[in-house]
Design an enzyme around this catalytic site. Structure first.
Site, PDB file in Angstrom:
ATOM      1  N   ASP A 174       1.231  -9.699   1.744  1.00 24.57           N
ATOM      2  CA  ASP A 174       0.834 -10.466   2.929  1.00 24.57           C
ATOM      3  C   ASP A 174       1.829 -10.265   4.081  1.00 24.57           C
ATOM      4  O   ASP A 174       2.984  -9.930   3.833  1.00 24.57           O
ATOM      5  CB  ASP A 174       0.713 -11.964   2.584  1.00 24.57           C
ATOM      6  CG  ASP A 174       1.999 -12.602   2.075  1.00 24.57           C
ATOM      7  OD1 ASP A 174       2.613 -12.053   1.142  1.00 24.57           O
ATOM      8  OD2 ASP A 174       2.401 -13.655   2.602  1.00 24.57           O
ATOM      9  N   GLU A 189       3.873 -19.682   7.834  1.00 27.18           N
ATOM     10  CA  GLU A 189       2.682 -19.472   7.005  1.00 27.18           C
ATOM     11  C   GLU A 189       1.436 -19.528   7.883  1.00 27.18           C
ATOM     12  O   GLU A 189       1.291 -20.434   8.713  1.00 27.18           O
ATOM     13  CB  GLU A 189       2.577 -20.562   5.927  1.00 27.18           C
ATOM     14  CG  GLU A 189       3.606 -20.451   4.819  1.00 27.18           C
ATOM     15  CD  GLU A 189       3.182 -19.488   3.712  1.00 27.18           C
ATOM     16  OE1 GLU A 189       2.072 -18.931   3.786  1.00 27.18           O
ATOM     17  OE2 GLU A 189       3.986 -19.315   2.771  1.00 27.18           O
ATOM     18  N   HIS A 231       5.859 -10.691   4.862  1.00 28.52           N
ATOM     19  CA  HIS A 231       6.374 -10.959   3.522  1.00 28.52           C
ATOM     20  C   HIS A 231       6.411  -9.676   2.697  1.00 28.52           C
ATOM     21  O   HIS A 231       7.332  -9.452   1.903  1.00 28.52           O
ATOM     22  CB  HIS A 231       5.481 -12.007   2.849  1.00 28.52           C
ATOM     23  CG  HIS A 231       6.135 -12.711   1.701  1.00 28.52           C
ATOM     24  ND1 HIS A 231       5.468 -13.623   0.910  1.00 28.52           N
ATOM     25  CD2 HIS A 231       7.390 -12.642   1.188  1.00 28.52           C
ATOM     26  CE1 HIS A 231       6.291 -14.080  -0.024  1.00 28.52           C
ATOM     27  NE2 HIS A 231       7.450 -13.502   0.118  1.00 28.52           N
ATOM     28  N   HIS A 282       3.731 -14.931   6.756  1.00 26.58           N
ATOM     29  CA  HIS A 282       3.024 -14.979   5.482  1.00 26.58           C
ATOM     30  C   HIS A 282       1.570 -15.373   5.721  1.00 26.58           C
ATOM     31  O   HIS A 282       1.234 -15.918   6.767  1.00 26.58           O
ATOM     32  CB  HIS A 282       3.610 -16.070   4.573  1.00 26.58           C
ATOM     33  CG  HIS A 282       5.085 -16.039   4.396  1.00 26.58           C
ATOM     34  ND1 HIS A 282       5.668 -15.633   3.220  1.00 26.58           N
ATOM     35  CD2 HIS A 282       6.104 -16.406   5.215  1.00 26.58           C
ATOM     36  CE1 HIS A 282       6.990 -15.741   3.325  1.00 26.58           C
ATOM     37  NE2 HIS A 282       7.276 -16.209   4.530  1.00 26.58           N
ATOM     38  N   TYR A 283       0.712 -15.151   4.712  1.00 23.61           N
ATOM     39  CA  TYR A 283      -0.543 -15.897   4.680  1.00 23.61           C
ATOM     40  C   TYR A 283      -0.521 -16.819   3.462  1.00 23.61           C
ATOM     41  O   TYR A 283       0.205 -16.574   2.490  1.00 23.61           O
ATOM     42  CB  TYR A 283      -1.769 -15.001   4.707  1.00 23.61           C
ATOM     43  CG  TYR A 283      -2.011 -14.027   3.572  1.00 23.61           C
ATOM     44  CD1 TYR A 283      -1.720 -14.321   2.231  1.00 23.61           C
ATOM     45  CD2 TYR A 283      -2.603 -12.791   3.835  1.00 23.61           C
ATOM     46  CE1 TYR A 283      -1.993 -13.433   1.214  1.00 23.61           C
ATOM     47  CE2 TYR A 283      -2.873 -11.886   2.810  1.00 23.61           C
ATOM     48  CZ  TYR A 283      -2.566 -12.216   1.511  1.00 23.61           C
ATOM     49  OH  TYR A 283      -2.834 -11.335   0.485  1.00 23.61           O
ATOM     50  N   THR A 284      -1.329 -17.883   3.533  1.00 22.68           N
ATOM     51  CA  THR A 284      -1.294 -18.892   2.477  1.00 22.68           C
ATOM     52  C   THR A 284      -2.071 -18.485   1.236  1.00 22.68           C
ATOM     53  O   THR A 284      -1.715 -18.871   0.126  1.00 22.68           O
ATOM     54  CB  THR A 284      -1.853 -20.221   2.990  1.00 22.68           C
ATOM     55  OG1 THR A 284      -3.210 -20.018   3.441  1.00 22.68           O
ATOM     56  CG2 THR A 284      -1.004 -20.770   4.126  1.00 22.68           C
TER      57      THR A 284
END
Length: 235
Positions: free
Chosen positions: A145, A93, A135, A28-30
């Site tokens: 993401d 993440e 994700h 994921h990215y935040t």
């Protein structure tokens, strides 16, 4: 546990028991800045979200949830028959502004921290390369993401995810778009929203053009991925 790969620990209250063995990793990215904002949210009982690890842009790895527990990172999601992706996966993440705050390349220190952590996880749980996903792959109708700039090909060089097919064999087995969608589902995607599923496939496998359209190149890439899998070359 290889603690030398983890630099900090900030345990989140947001987890519960797994009901499935670990067979996946979801990246994921935040989409939050600074990184402390993301850490606060992932540890906030009111937010109800978490991940097993967060890697800062400086390459600092923070453990949030023990791997044996079920973190809440994937939400409503699906991959290759699993409807409870959280129970079957480890969530990582990546500290990043995301598309909302200024999409850009992922940092080198972050990538250098991700590789050994991911390699250890893949080895420990014998995770197939095809099950190291983004994700957007497991929730195509909701998420984009880590996005088209994530360096999947560099990860593939380490054997940590599937490589994009380079040589595409001639031929097209898909008589129509319906046949393509069925093949996309067979590969692993949730095709409830067909257009979004195609966008997610493109984001991962043809990131230079993401339009949700089923064209010849997209059909050839999926055909090749399925051929490779059927030959046992895509584990």
């Amino acid at each position: 546990m290889s603690d030398e790969l983890v630099h900090a620990e900030r345990l989140s209250p947001n987890f519960n028991e797994r009901t499935l063995p670990i067979s996946m990793v979801v990246l994921h990215y935040t989409e939050m800045k600074p990184v402390e904002t993301a850490l606060d949210r992932l540890c906030d009982p009111e937010a109800g979200v978490s991940a097993h690890y967060l890697i800062s842009e400086e390459g600092i790895v923070t453990r949030l949830v023990p791997e044996e527990m079920r973190a809440w990172h994937a939400g409503a999601s699906y991959w290759r028959g699993h409807k409870d992706v959280n129970s079957a996966s480890i969530g990582i993440e990546l500290d990043h502004p995301g598309h909302e705050l200024g999409y850009r390349e992922f940092s080198e220190p972050q990538f250098q921290a991700l590789v050994p952590l991911l390699a250890r996880i893949v080895k420990d749980y014998d995770i197939p390369r095809a099950n190291v996903v983004g994700h957007s792959d497991v929730a195509p109708a909701r998420k984009i993401d880590p996005g088209e700039l994530f360096p999947w090909e560099r990860l593939a060089e380490y054997g940590l995810c599937l490589r994009r097919p380079e040589k595409l064999e001639l031929g097209d087995p898909f008589d129509n778009d319906g046949a393509f969608y069925l093949a996309l589902e067979r590969f692993g995607y949730d095709i409830t929203d067909g257009h979004k599923a195609v966008e997610a496939f493109q984001r991962r496998w043809r990131p230079h053009r993401i339009d949700g359209e089923i064209d010849g190149q997209v059909r050839a890439i999926l055909f090749q991925l399925l051929l490779d899998r059927d030959r046992g070359a895509a584990r």
